[in-house]
Design an enzyme around this catalytic site. Structure first.
Site, PDB file in Angstrom:
ATOM      1  N   GLN A 136      40.470  65.553  44.346  1.00 30.97           N
ATOM      2  CA  GLN A 136      41.123  66.641  44.922  1.00 30.97           C
ATOM      3  C   GLN A 136      42.378  66.860  44.595  1.00 30.97           C
ATOM      4  O   GLN A 136      43.211  67.784  45.036  1.00 30.97           O
ATOM      5  CB  GLN A 136      40.698  66.410  46.502  1.00 30.97           C
ATOM      6  CG  GLN A 136      39.126  66.166  46.969  1.00 30.97           C
ATOM      7  CD  GLN A 136      39.267  65.647  48.441  1.00 30.97           C
ATOM      8  OE1 GLN A 136      39.473  66.351  49.380  1.00 30.97           O
ATOM      9  NE2 GLN A 136      39.324  64.317  48.444  1.00 30.97           N
ATOM     10  N   HIS A 145      40.225  70.806  42.427  1.00 29.52           N
ATOM     11  CA  HIS A 145      41.111  71.724  42.977  1.00 29.52           C
ATOM     12  C   HIS A 145      42.167  72.154  41.655  1.00 29.52           C
ATOM     13  O   HIS A 145      43.163  72.637  41.783  1.00 29.52           O
ATOM     14  CB  HIS A 145      42.059  71.128  44.004  1.00 29.52           C
ATOM     15  CG  HIS A 145      41.097  71.056  45.218  1.00 29.52           C
ATOM     16  ND1 HIS A 145      41.754  70.186  46.355  1.00 29.52           N
ATOM     17  CD2 HIS A 145      40.100  71.566  45.651  1.00 29.52           C
ATOM     18  CE1 HIS A 145      40.995  70.196  47.204  1.00 29.52           C
ATOM     19  NE2 HIS A 145      39.999  70.892  47.030  1.00 29.52           N
TER      20      HIS A 145
END
Ligand SMILES: [Zn+2]
Length: 254
Positions: free
Chosen positions: A104, A122
């Site tokens: 992430q 992300h």
């Protein structure tokens, strides 16, 4: 001898027995590289409320304001180095004990540590994209000074190739992660409370398919004592090298 980490032997045994382990990482793994976590008490996010500055609407309405934060964050990341946890994961991949890292984080530290199979939920701050769809461009190929950087193709404002609040996870990353989760027999959940979708769905989805789950976090999470078979309450930069050492010591000589 430092204090031993409770549960380490059990975690090492599960990892040694695993045929296809994957890792899910979050901000906690980069804290020891001095990359500030949203929830940490470190300087950057005290001054820039992430829900405000990291929202795509804020970027679209006032990119210069958001770029002030992005320049600062970019400088922090450029000056950071992979820590022992990133390096241990790269080594686990190298010796065939880790198939992929799903992260992430947007700091690129897994790749800089040598990890090859990295799925970025992300995106990455190492790349910039144009709001009209051009790019990605390497961040270090674009001049970033006082004004928001412009697209080399059309002059429109460039944005880091990261998923802002209010934006969708890249479908390619979702699909790649799904494939890895379906094949994994072990998930290492590292430095993340795994509360934000889609990362939040991975531990339980893997567990539901019979995979083991090892968690490494400083504090207990909703996984602790439930979805996680083993929880190591320790920093990832301490636990991962210890886990690697146990694995490498346990590998039978060829
Ligand atoms: Zn453009």
């Amino acid at each position: 001898m430092g204090d031993s980490i409770s549960g380490l032997d059990r975690a090492a045994k599960l990892l040694a027995e695993s045929d296809r382990a994957i890792a899910l990482t979050g901000a906690g793994i980069s804290v020891d590289s001095n990359v500030p976590a949203f929830r940490g008490a470190q300087g950057l996010w005290d001054r820039y409320d992430p829900m405000e500055y990291a929202h795509i609407d804020a970027f679209r309405s006032d990119p210069a304001r958001v770029w002030a934060m992005l320049r600062e964050l970019g400088d922090i990341i450029a000056n950071s180095q992979p820590n022992p946890a990133h390096r241990a994961l790269a080594r686990l991949e190298e010796i065939g004990k880790l198939a992929a890292v799903i992260t992430q984080n947007v700091d690129g530290l897994h790749q800089r540590a040598g990890s090859k199979q990295v799925i970025e939920f992300h995106g990455s701050g190492e790349r910039l994209v144009c709001l009209r769809g051009h790019g990605p461009f390497a961040r270090n190929s674009v001049r970033i000074d006082d004004a928001p950087p412009g697209c080399p193709n059309c002059g429109a404002i460039l944005k880091p190739d990261v998923v802002f609040f209010g934006e969708a996870i890249p479908p390619r990353a979702l699909l790649a992660a799904q494939v890895e989760v379906e094949r994994a027999d072990l998930v290492l959940v590292l430095g993340t409370s795994a509360e934000v979708s889609p990362a939040s769905e991975i531990p339980a989805a893997a567990r539901g398919r019979g995979a083991r789950v090892i968690e490494v976090n400083l504090e207990p999470t909703h996984l602790t004592g439930g979805v996680a078979d083993v929880t190591l309450l320790a920093s990832t930069s301490r636990a991962l090298p210890a886990l690697l050492a146990a694995i490498e010591g346990a590998e039978p000589a060829a």
